[in-house]
Scaffold this motif. Structure first.
Motif, mmCIF file in Angstrom:
data_model
loop_
_atom_site.group_PDB
_atom_site.id
_atom_site.type_symbol
_atom_site.label_atom_id
_atom_site.label_comp_id
_atom_site.label_asym_id
_atom_site.label_seq_id
_atom_site.Cartn_x
_atom_site.Cartn_y
_atom_site.Cartn_z
ATOM 1 N N LEU A 128 -43.177 -20.306 81.827
ATOM 2 C CA LEU A 128 -42.066 -21.026 82.430
ATOM 3 C C LEU A 128 -40.721 -20.527 81.911
ATOM 4 O O LEU A 128 -40.550 -20.321 80.711
ATOM 5 N N THR A 129 -39.800 -20.361 82.836
ATOM 6 C CA THR A 129 -38.429 -20.040 82.443
ATOM 7 C C THR A 129 -37.529 -21.271 82.521
ATOM 8 O O THR A 129 -36.426 -21.263 81.984
ATOM 9 N N LYS A 130 -38.023 -22.317 83.188
ATOM 10 C CA LYS A 130 -37.253 -23.564 83.249
ATOM 11 C C LYS A 130 -38.191 -24.721 83.540
ATOM 12 O O LYS A 130 -39.303 -24.535 84.046
ATOM 13 N N LEU A 131 -37.741 -25.923 83.214
ATOM 14 C CA LEU A 131 -38.503 -27.128 83.497
ATOM 15 C C LEU A 131 -38.143 -27.642 84.885
ATOM 16 O O LEU A 131 -36.986 -27.569 85.292
ATOM 17 N N GLU A 142 -41.177 -17.571 77.266
ATOM 18 C CA GLU A 142 -40.158 -17.236 78.248
ATOM 19 C C GLU A 142 -39.103 -18.328 78.391
ATOM 20 O O GLU A 142 -38.050 -18.122 78.990
ATOM 21 N N LEU A 143 -39.385 -19.503 77.826
ATOM 22 C CA LEU A 143 -38.486 -20.637 77.991
ATOM 23 C C LEU A 143 -37.282 -20.505 77.066
ATOM 24 O O LEU A 143 -37.421 -20.298 75.866
ATOM 25 N N VAL A 155 -33.905 -25.598 79.684
ATOM 26 C CA VAL A 155 -34.165 -26.973 79.238
ATOM 27 C C VAL A 155 -32.852 -27.746 79.318
ATOM 28 O O VAL A 155 -32.238 -28.063 78.292
ATOM 29 N N PRO A 156 -32.392 -28.051 80.523
ATOM 30 C CA PRO A 156 -31.105 -28.752 80.648
ATOM 31 C C PRO A 156 -31.163 -30.132 80.018
ATOM 32 O O PRO A 156 -32.149 -30.860 80.162
ATOM 33 N N SER A 157 -30.124 -30.489 79.304
ATOM 34 C CA SER A 157 -30.111 -31.754 78.580
ATOM 35 C C SER A 157 -30.238 -32.944 79.516
ATOM 36 O O SER A 157 -30.770 -33.994 79.133
ATOM 37 N N LEU A 164 -36.910 -19.103 71.579
ATOM 38 C CA LEU A 164 -35.616 -19.781 71.612
ATOM 39 C C LEU A 164 -34.735 -19.295 70.467
ATOM 40 O O LEU A 164 -35.156 -19.295 69.321
ATOM 41 N N THR A 165 -33.529 -18.898 70.767
ATOM 42 C CA THR A 165 -32.584 -18.510 69.721
ATOM 43 C C THR A 165 -31.579 -19.616 69.426
ATOM 44 O O THR A 165 -30.825 -19.533 68.465
#
Length: 483
Positions: free
Chosen positions: A248-251, A271-272, A277-279, A298-299
């Motif tokens: 997944l690249t986005k939820l 890949e996420l 992951v928008p707040s 995640l960085t």
């Protein structure tokens, strides 16, 4: 052991910290365990895998298993795991309700009436070579079987035999070559199923039939989808969600509908990114109690913590983040257990000192070289600190001064060369310094001669300059002779 009992009781679930051993010169080899979390709704029984695990004595019921298996006095467990079996062993007629572990064998088929002579509540057939299951394979278990593990096999569909199980509440089928889920089977499971884990890299479309289940816990594994349908989580009232080894690249937007979510795990979802992951999706997740992000790329942490104000346990392990700033937390954070292992922190992040409810903190396998005065300031409920397997070489004199509840400090396998004097005015029970090349001399440790904690506090470690003499022995025998 008393402190570890405290840790267990503090945590609402059984956990083991995942740690990936980086190639760093101060790291000492050690066993690494996968982190596992047990759902409070569907507690997993503990399998017995070795003959030595079997408790001798009188059984509650006669053991119905042949000698290749073992029976336990505890909870009526039969263990046939890893015995090289190519078929289900023949059981004798027995009273009682059993948990049967028959995983890690080479069983290809389940035939009619394999389990007809015994009543089974929990059946683990994972990691066999199952490719065929008779429609009557579970005859006799219709009313008793509640938990079925058939993950990591060769099945191409959910066996129709499960449709006969009137009380099935937990089914795990992930890592089978199942490319779609039979809707008729799913409808039959919807009556009772509460826990469902599925997924295979060949499943290239989202199985919408999942949404007809009234689940408490959902685990999704290995799907090759970069995006799920925006409605994927709609109508699901799940409390526990595992997203494991996804691409997944986005939820999806329907993630924000999971208002009952209590536990969330992103494990090896490489890949996420924080952009995926928008707040806003977390605005309704105020009941989220436990968040895990493990083995991710995640960085930067997503800016979600102001919404999940009820967060109790936070696990950020094997994630290349460099900071976690105090402005990312709500004013009254409820985080009580925090593990940040194998990150890129080069200092204790400022968010830590804002976690006023914090009781257990782990910062292992990081790049932290110094513990500063302000790092733990005001954490009056903090009982356990671990900064191990790090290049730590300096500890401020007042680093622990405000920690009035402190019980255990672990600074193992670091660059420390002496017992840090920061412990002098702190009440605690144990300081662990295993794996450090400690120099024990009057010059470095003579201050302990008049230290009231010398006889009260346990200090674990060895004096590298004295043939690996135990530090505690040096304190008792040599420190009194220091000028």
């Amino acid at each position: 052991m008393e402190f570890w009992n405290f840790v267990f009781m503090t945590s609402l679930m059984t956990t083991q910290i995942t740690a990936v051993l980086p190639s760093k010169p101060w790291v000492q080899p050690e066993d690494v365990h996968d982190k596992s979390v047990i759902s409070p709704f569907q507690p997993e029984a503990t399998p017995l895998t070795q003959q030595s695990d079997i408790t001798p004595g009188e059984h509650k019921h006669d053991c119905p298993a042949p000698p290749v298996c073992s029976c336990s006095d505890i909870n009526n467990v039969i263990d046939c795991s890893g015995r090289g079996l190519t078929r289900v062993p023949e059981f004798s007629k027995s009273d009682g309700l059993w948990d049967l572990y028959i995983k890690n064998n080479n069983i290809h088929n389940l035939t009619d009436d394999d389990f007809q002579k015994i009543q089974i509540e929990y059946l683990d057939l994972s990691n066999n070579s199952l490719s065929a299951v008779s429609d009557n394979a579970f005859r006799g278990l219709e009313n008793s079987l509640k938990t079925l593990h058939i993950e990591t096999n060769h099945l191409e569909g959910i066996p129709k035999a499960v449709m006969s199980l009137s009380n099935i509440s937990s089914l795990k089928i992930q890592q089978n070559p199942i490319t779609h889920l039979d809707e008729n089977v799913m409808k039959s499971l919807a009556k009772t199923l509460m826990t469902f884990h599925f997924g295979f890299e060949g499943m290239v479309t989202w199985p919408s039939s999942v949404q007809i289940l009234n689940l408490f816990e959902l685990g999704i594994y290995n799907l090759p989808l970069e995006e799920l349908p925006e409605t994927a989580f709609r109508n699901l009232n799940i409390s526990w969600l595992y997203l494991n080894s996804m691409k997944l690249t986005k939820l999806p937007s329907s993630f924000g509908d999971l208002e009952k979510l209590f536990f969330l795990s992103f494990n090896t979802d490489k890949e996420l990114t924080s952009n995926g992951v928008p707040s806003s999706l977390f605005e309704g997740l105020k009941g989220l109690n436990d968040l895990q992000i493990i083995n991710s790329k995640l960085t930067a942490l997503p800016d979600i913590f102001h919404y999940i104000t009820g967060l109790f346990q936070l696990e950020i392990n094997s994630v290349p983040i460099r900071e976690f700033t105090s402005n990312m937390l709500p004013e009254n954070s409820n985080i009580t257990i925090a593990n940040f292992n194998d990150t890129l922190f080069d200092e204790v992040p400022s968010a830590i000192s804002e976690m006023k409810q914090l009781s257990v903190l782990s910062l292992n396998y990081n790049n932290i070289t110094t513990i500063r005065s302000e790092d733990f300031a005001g954490l009056t409920k903090l009982r356990y600190i671990s900064i191990s397997n790090a290049p730590l070489k300096n500890v401020s004199m007042d680093a622990f001064q405000t920690l009035s509840s402190l019980a255990y400090i672990a600074l193992d396998n670091t660059a420390l060369t002496t017992v840090p004097r920061a412990i002098e005015n702190v009440k605690f029970d144990i300081l662990s310094l295993f794996g450090n090349k400690l120099i024990c001399t009057c010059e470095s440790m003579g201050w302990m001669k008049n230290w009231s904690g010398a006889s009260r506090i346990g200090i674990n470690g060895q004096c590298s300059n004295l043939g690996n003499m135990q530090v505690e022995d040096y304190i008792k025998q040599d420190i009194p002779r220091c000028p």
